[in-house]
Design a protein around this motif. Structure first.
Motif, mmCIF file in Angstrom:
data_model
loop_
_atom_site.group_PDB
_atom_site.id
_atom_site.type_symbol
_atom_site.label_atom_id
_atom_site.label_comp_id
_atom_site.label_asym_id
_atom_site.label_seq_id
_atom_site.Cartn_x
_atom_site.Cartn_y
_atom_site.Cartn_z
ATOM 1 N N ASN A 77 43.492 31.594 36.196
ATOM 2 C CA ASN A 77 43.506 32.840 37.503
ATOM 3 C C ASN A 77 45.017 32.980 37.741
ATOM 4 O O ASN A 77 45.111 34.349 37.934
ATOM 5 N N TYR A 90 46.529 35.697 35.532
ATOM 6 C CA TYR A 90 46.237 36.899 35.746
ATOM 7 C C TYR A 90 46.670 37.429 36.995
ATOM 8 O O TYR A 90 47.230 38.733 37.315
ATOM 9 N N GLY A 132 34.733 44.141 46.650
ATOM 10 C CA GLY A 132 34.252 42.841 46.099
ATOM 11 C C GLY A 132 32.927 42.478 46.944
ATOM 12 O O GLY A 132 33.147 42.357 47.931
ATOM 13 N N ILE A 140 33.319 45.742 42.160
ATOM 14 C CA ILE A 140 33.100 44.654 41.416
ATOM 15 C C ILE A 140 32.017 43.751 41.954
ATOM 16 O O ILE A 140 32.023 43.483 43.225
ATOM 17 N N THR A 181 30.051 40.170 41.849
ATOM 18 C CA THR A 181 30.681 38.678 41.512
ATOM 19 C C THR A 181 29.484 37.881 41.050
ATOM 20 O O THR A 181 29.407 37.018 40.681
ATOM 21 N N LEU A 207 36.868 36.926 44.925
ATOM 22 C CA LEU A 207 37.033 37.471 43.761
ATOM 23 C C LEU A 207 38.162 36.804 42.898
ATOM 24 O O LEU A 207 38.658 35.932 43.371
ATOM 25 N N GLN A 232 39.499 39.874 37.413
ATOM 26 C CA GLN A 232 38.323 41.179 37.788
ATOM 27 C C GLN A 232 39.125 42.092 38.598
ATOM 28 O O GLN A 232 38.983 43.221 38.345
ATOM 29 N N GLY A 260 41.150 44.087 35.904
ATOM 30 C CA GLY A 260 39.931 45.141 35.256
ATOM 31 C C GLY A 260 40.026 46.301 36.286
ATOM 32 O O GLY A 260 39.938 47.629 35.862
ATOM 33 N N ALA A 261 39.771 46.105 37.606
ATOM 34 C CA ALA A 261 39.739 47.176 38.397
ATOM 35 C C ALA A 261 40.930 48.115 38.521
ATOM 36 O O ALA A 261 40.768 49.195 38.734
#
Ligand SMILES: Nc1nc2c(ncn2[C@@H]2O[C@H](COP(=O)(O)OP(=O)(O)OP(=O)(O)O)[C@@H](O)[C@H]2O)c(=O)[nH]1
Ligand SMILES: [Mg+2]
Ligand SMILES: [Zn+2]
Ligand SMILES: [Zn+2]
Lengths: 220, 114
Positions: free
Chosen positions: A14, A17, A65, A86, A88, A94, A98, A101-102
């Motif tokens: 995580n 990212y 989210g 998004i 979940t 979140l 994710q 990507g958004a």
């Protein structure tokens, strides 16, 4: 029996990212605010009003989210702001991947400010960095004035706290909510936290929040 | 529930080390800052459930929660922040910066010897 030292971070996937998102936002000079609160404290209502009333000053995009549905994205879409939903599917927060990507699906170049509305939950989202510029906590007056004391993490980590639904205070409605206690408890762990008393319903108090947003975008 | 996700990452890391050691793991020590929002019971329960049928079945998890740390703005002292009455133990000031929360770390694994 023998021991092996590991010393490895467990949420590192995580964090990787989150770092990517943060670098992306810095490169593109975009402000990104991660909104966190209990379900129903008014995040989406604050966002729709903010987007409409700041339309001529800053361009806002939203990452929504939710555990399920695109109800909130539809509400944002009605303001004509770009939005990515998004789901979940059960998860209580979140993840940075994710959001990564958004961000690819938002017209980032056209925006000044990206809001992330996290899953309604006062605990878990605060433990997962998304690479955002800052976190914004929302607390509505019907949730009780003991929340910063009982759920310190999100209040300790936020750049700003919006105390919402102040129209319910002293409006002939019985709500026990000591604003001074909330301020004092929030500032115990976070001296620099910005506090805004607002009603997303009536618009009361929103002007100082808008000024802070515009200033934050300009000072990037 | 994010504990399940954490349990999966833990199991993956422990399994890799277990294959390397070719021994039976009995216990893993984990540390994390208290702002990580991790509930020990849920984490252990989730881990137990997903470890069933693997080399890690039946092993224990020990979680150490590290207190929040602050740095005094007056005298620069770094100290453990007490949630109810946060103040610098050296000079008594309540003006401090909260330091970043300790991350979730897999510290060590205990293995059985033959
Ligand atoms: N009286 C009053 N009601 C409000 C205010 N802001 C929001 N509400 C109401 O509170 C309810 C929940 O608002 P939302 O904006 O959907 O809350 P949310 O935080 O986005 O909810 P989730 O996304 O489900 O976590 C709605 O019925 C809103 O109309 C306010 O300032 N005053
Ligand atoms: Mg919402
Ligand atoms: Zn959770
Ligand atoms: Zn001191």
């Amino acid at each position: 029996m023998y021991k092996v030292n590991i010393g490895k971070k467990i949420l590192s996937a995580n964090e990787e990212y989150a770092l990517k998102n943060s670098q992306f936002l810095t490169e593109h000079k975009k402000l990104c605010l991660n909104m966190i609160s209990s379900p129903g404290s008014g995040k989406t209502t604050i966002l729709t009003r903010t987007i409409s009333e700041l339309k001529d000053k800053i361009k806002i995009g939203v990452i929504e989210g939710d555990i399920q549905t695109d109800i909130d994205a539809e509400r944002i879409r009605a303001t004509e702001a770009p939005v990515v939903q998004i789901n979940t599917n059960g998860a209580c927060h979140l993840l940075a991947v994710q959001v990564n990507g958004a961000l690819e699906n938002l017209p980032v170049g056209d925006l000044d400010l990206i809001f992330i509305e996290n899953v309604g939950n006062l605990v878990c989202p605060s433990a997962f960095e998304l690479g955002e510029t800052g976190k914004i906590a929302v607390l509505s007056v019907t949730e009780g004035d003991d929340k910063p004391a009982k759920y310190p993490a999100i209040f300790a980590k936020s750049k700003a706290l919006l105390i919402n639904k102040i129209d319910l205070l002293g409006a002939g409605v019985q709500v026990d909510f000591d604003i001074e206690r909330v301020k004092a408890d929030a500032r115990k762990l976070n001296k620099g936290i910005e506090l805004f008393l607002v009603s997303a319903k009536t618009g009361k108090g929103m002007t100082s929040w808008y000024e802070w947003l515009v200033k934050s975008v300009e000072s990037l | 529930m994010h504990e399940t996700m954490i349990a999966q990452s833990l199991l993956a890391t422990i399994s890799t080390e277990t294959a390397k050691q070719n021994a039976k793991p009995t216990c893993a020590k984990i540390s994390c800052g208290i702002l990580n929002a991790i509930n020990d019971e849920i984490l252990c329960f989730a881990f137990e459930a997903i470890a069933k049928g693997t080399a890690c079945e039946g092993m224990k998890l020990e979680v150490e929660h590290k207190p929040m740390q602050g740095q005094c703005k007056n005298c620069n002292q770094v100290f453990d922040v007490e949630l109810h009455r946060p103040q610098c133990p050296k000079c008594g000031s309540d003006q401090f910066d909260l330091l970043p929360d300790a991350p979730l770390v897999l510290e060590e694994i205990e293995f059985q010897t033959e």
